[in-house]
Design a protein around this motif. Structure first.
Motif, PDB file in Angstrom:
ATOM      1  N   LEU A  70       5.567   6.150   7.355  1.00 17.41           N
ATOM      2  CA  LEU A  70       4.373   5.517   6.790  1.00 17.41           C
ATOM      3  C   LEU A  70       4.755   4.898   5.449  1.00 17.41           C
ATOM      4  CD1 LEU A  70       1.167   5.250   6.405  1.00 17.41           C
ATOM      5  CD2 LEU A  70       1.313   7.505   5.328  1.00 17.41           C
ATOM      6  N   GLY A 369       8.168   2.212   7.636  1.00 15.86           N
ATOM      7  CA  GLY A 369       6.766   2.046   7.995  1.00 15.86           C
ATOM      8  C   GLY A 369       6.493   1.919   9.477  1.00 15.86           C
ATOM      9  N   THR A 372       3.096   3.394  10.522  1.00 16.11           N
ATOM     10  CA  THR A 372       1.999   3.285   9.558  1.00 16.11           C
ATOM     11  C   THR A 372       0.656   3.123  10.261  1.00 16.11           C
ATOM     12  OG1 THR A 372       3.414   2.379   7.816  1.00 16.11           O
ATOM     13  CG2 THR A 372       1.047   1.901   7.676  1.00 16.11           C
ATOM     14  N   LEU A 395       0.293  -1.025   1.754  1.00 15.51           N
ATOM     15  CA  LEU A 395       1.101  -0.512   2.850  1.00 15.51           C
ATOM     16  C   LEU A 395       2.448  -1.223   2.921  1.00 15.51           C
ATOM     17  CD1 LEU A 395      -1.631  -0.348   5.638  1.00 15.51           C
ATOM     18  CD2 LEU A 395      -0.982   1.446   4.012  1.00 15.51           C
TER      19      LEU A 395
END
Length: 395
Positions: A70, A369, A372, A395
């Motif tokens: 993430l 990620g 995510t 993000l």
């Protein structure tokens, strides 16, 4: 199949080696591990190479399997809000930011336990949360030097040497796993979480074991003994006809047997060598005598003889020899994992062999990620909300 730690969720905010190594072990044991990095990736080991395979560094690949990835900007309020949502649903948080960083972001243990009193919060730093060095950065090489490990590694000819791997990181990672699993067990009784304060410096000092005890009892500084042992003789490398081998004679009974096997039974009764304390005092005389004998045969010949009669010895293997060893295959210490970009990669397996809840290799080391959206959807966030966070650089 359930793992020993199935049902445990770990938030892994760590990077480099000690933290990721510990969370990989937790993941191997069945825990759900969510690796949290800054947008774009913030684990330095992703760039530590060569070697690389399809852009993935071998260093990163060695400690990050069995994790979801993430990305989250923890310097923003929105990013911290997402992490706090995850904290409410997690069992463990582990980080290795410098002392005070998490507190500065209002993400310290006192902040987060208000959201989840059952949270086990593990901090890994170079020198811990107390003491005059607490603000210093912790690097394995520096810790090996400051802890005394380098002062006992090497020979008079070489001078102090570091261990060939970042051993204080590895040991601290292992201690973190021990502490976390102990805290999880205690939580079953008390219902409460707690904070763990792990320091590379402490772990390195604990690894001095008998050498530290020798000094604390005698007050004498240990010498650089190279491949010799400070308390046991003969317990060292010896030259042979075609190379070197390691001999580890641990007691007087084994020494007598050794003398018989090499046709030097009189050495077992020699007052210089009859007992281990005498052999320690006369280590160099004995080493010279043994070296002259061992040079008469090859390493393999000596190993065959000694293995048949219970005298501990072994070859000094290089990496190719290690990973072609049938014992390594029998113990499943190399496992193939399918990676989304690098294809099949081989990684070192787990030494943990549990009979009912065996270690499983469920996920390859994740891309930056990679999970995510999956993690955020599980939090109840919709596609529109996720896209909005992406646009803001959260993000």
């Amino acid at each position: 199949m359930r793992g020993a730690l199935s049902g445990v969720r770990v938030l892994d905010l760590s990077r480099v080696l000690a933290g990721p190594f510990s969370t990989m072990i937790l993941g191997d044991l069945g825990a759900e591990v969510i690796k949290v990095e800054a947008p774009g990736g913030s684990d330095d080991t992703r760039a530590w190479g060569p070697p690389f395979k399809a852009g993935e560094s071998a260093y990163y690949l060695c400690t990050n399997r069995n994790k979801k990835a993430l990305t989250l900007n923890l310097k923003t309020e929105e990013g911290k809000a997402v992490l706090k949502q995850l904290v409410r649903q997690s069992d463990v948080l582990i980080h290795n930011f410098k002392h005070g960083t998490m507190e500065k972001w209002q993400l310290g243990y006192e902040d987060l336990k208000k959201l989840n009193p059952r949270l086990i919060y593990c901090s890994i730093t170079g020198f811990g949360r107390a003491g005059p060095y607490k603000a210093l950065a912790g690097y394995d090489y520096i810790i090996q030097a400051m802890s005394g490990l380098m002062s006992i590694t090497g020979s008079e000819e070489s001078g102090p040497l570091k261990v060939g791997v970042a051993i204080t990181d590895v040991m601290t990672g292992l201690y973190a796993v021990i502490g976390i699993t102990a805290a999880l067990y205690e939580r079953e009784q008390s219902g409460e979480g707690q904070s763990l304060d792990l320091a590379l410096f402490d772990a390195a000092i604990s690894a001095l074991v008998n050498v530290a005890s020798n000094y604390l009892i005698s007050g004498q500084l240990p010498k650089l003994l190279g491949n010799h042992h400070p308390n046991i003789v003969p317990y060292q490398t010896f030259p042979t006809k075609d190379g070197e081998m390691v001999l580890a004679v641990g007691n007087d009974r084994q020494f007598k047997k050794l003398c018989r096997l090499i046709d030097k039974e009189e050495w077992a009764d020699d007052q210089r060598f009859a007992t281990n304390d005498q052999r320690v005092e006369h280590r160099y005389e004995l080493a010279d005598l043994l070296s002259a004998v061992f040079k008469l045969k090859t390493s393999a010949e000596w190993q065959d003889l000694f293995n048949q009669h219970g005298i501990p010895c072994g070859p000094i293997n290089n990496m190719a020899e290690v990973f072609n060893d049938p014992q390594v295959a029998a113990r499943q210490m190399v496992v193939p994992i399918e990676h989304p970009t690098a294809g099949e990669i081989r990684v070192v397996g787990s030494p943990l062999k549990l009979s009912r809840t065996p270690v499983q290799f469920r996920y390859p080391p994740p891309l930056v990620g990679e999970h995510t959206e999956e993690v955020l959807r599980e939090l109840g966030m919709d596609a529109k909300g996720i896209e909005a966070l992406k646009e803001k650089g959260i993000l």
